[in-house]
Design a protein around this motif. Sequence first.
Motif, short mmCIF file in Angstrom:
data_model
loop_
_atom_site.label_atom_id
_atom_site.label_comp_id
_atom_site.label_asym_id
_atom_site.label_seq_id
_atom_site.Cartn_x
_atom_site.Cartn_y
_atom_site.Cartn_z
N LYS A 128 77.51 -17.09 5.94
CA LYS A 128 77.87 -15.72 5.56
C LYS A 128 77.50 -15.50 4.11
N LEU A 129 76.44 -14.74 3.90
CA LEU A 129 75.95 -14.42 2.56
C LEU A 129 76.73 -13.23 2.01
N PRO A 130 77.22 -13.34 0.80
CA PRO A 130 77.95 -12.20 0.22
C PRO A 130 77.05 -10.97 0.12
N ASN A 131 77.61 -9.82 0.42
CA ASN A 131 76.87 -8.56 0.35
C ASN A 131 77.06 -7.97 -1.05
N ILE A 132 76.11 -8.25 -1.91
CA ILE A 132 76.19 -7.83 -3.31
C ILE A 132 76.17 -6.31 -3.44
N VAL A 133 75.32 -5.66 -2.67
CA VAL A 133 75.16 -4.21 -2.77
C VAL A 133 76.47 -3.51 -2.42
N SER A 134 77.11 -3.92 -1.32
CA SER A 134 78.38 -3.28 -0.91
C SER A 134 79.47 -3.48 -1.95
N SER A 135 79.51 -4.67 -2.53
CA SER A 135 80.56 -4.92 -3.51
C SER A 135 80.36 -4.11 -4.79
N LEU A 136 79.11 -3.89 -5.18
CA LEU A 136 78.86 -3.14 -6.41
C LEU A 136 79.06 -1.63 -6.27
N ILE A 137 78.77 -1.11 -5.09
CA ILE A 137 78.96 0.32 -4.91
C ILE A 137 80.39 0.64 -4.50
N GLY A 138 81.19 -0.41 -4.30
CA GLY A 138 82.60 -0.21 -4.03
C GLY A 138 82.92 0.12 -2.58
N ALA A 139 81.94 -0.05 -1.66
CA ALA A 139 82.19 0.25 -0.26
C ALA A 139 83.19 -0.74 0.33
#
Length: 166
Positions: free
Chosen positions: A127-138
């Motif tokens: 399970k690779l962390p989803n960097i984009v989702s975490s940065l946009i606050g989703a």
Amino acid sequence: MAAPFFALVLMVFQLALYHFGVQSLDHATRLAARAVMVGDVPASAQNRAAFLNQMICPHLMMALSCDNIILNVYRIEATSDADKKTGIYRFVDGQTRSLAAVESDPSKGSFCLGGPDDFVFIDAAYKLPNIVSSLIGADDWESSPILMRSTTLVRAEPHKGAHPSC
């Protein structure tokens, strides 16, 4: 203009990280499958944790945490029937004709290296962390990971070193 540009750069970075991670996991899984196929798995790697630490993790080309790899190894029946969901079809979703979901709980999964002439299905996931989702606050990165998966089906050659029966 800067925000969309940086978002695009970040998405490209996430995509590159994903593809490199999948290649790394595939490489390690292929090498482990080859060892199973020729009977070259040492006696010290006959359980899930030891197999993961000795046969998969040393061959990763990317710094993936060994603790986050989900590994299941199944002995497959020689005959397969899609209607009866036997053999390799046990792992195929009948609706989409794609691989079924990864069994993320090792206690519900399986670890069986089989023996000479057995078919062995190796299923490794990360399970690779989803960097984009975490940065946009989703979402936070732990609740929306991107699943990298590598599967291999091999038939063990007739060899002297039989694995314990399972």
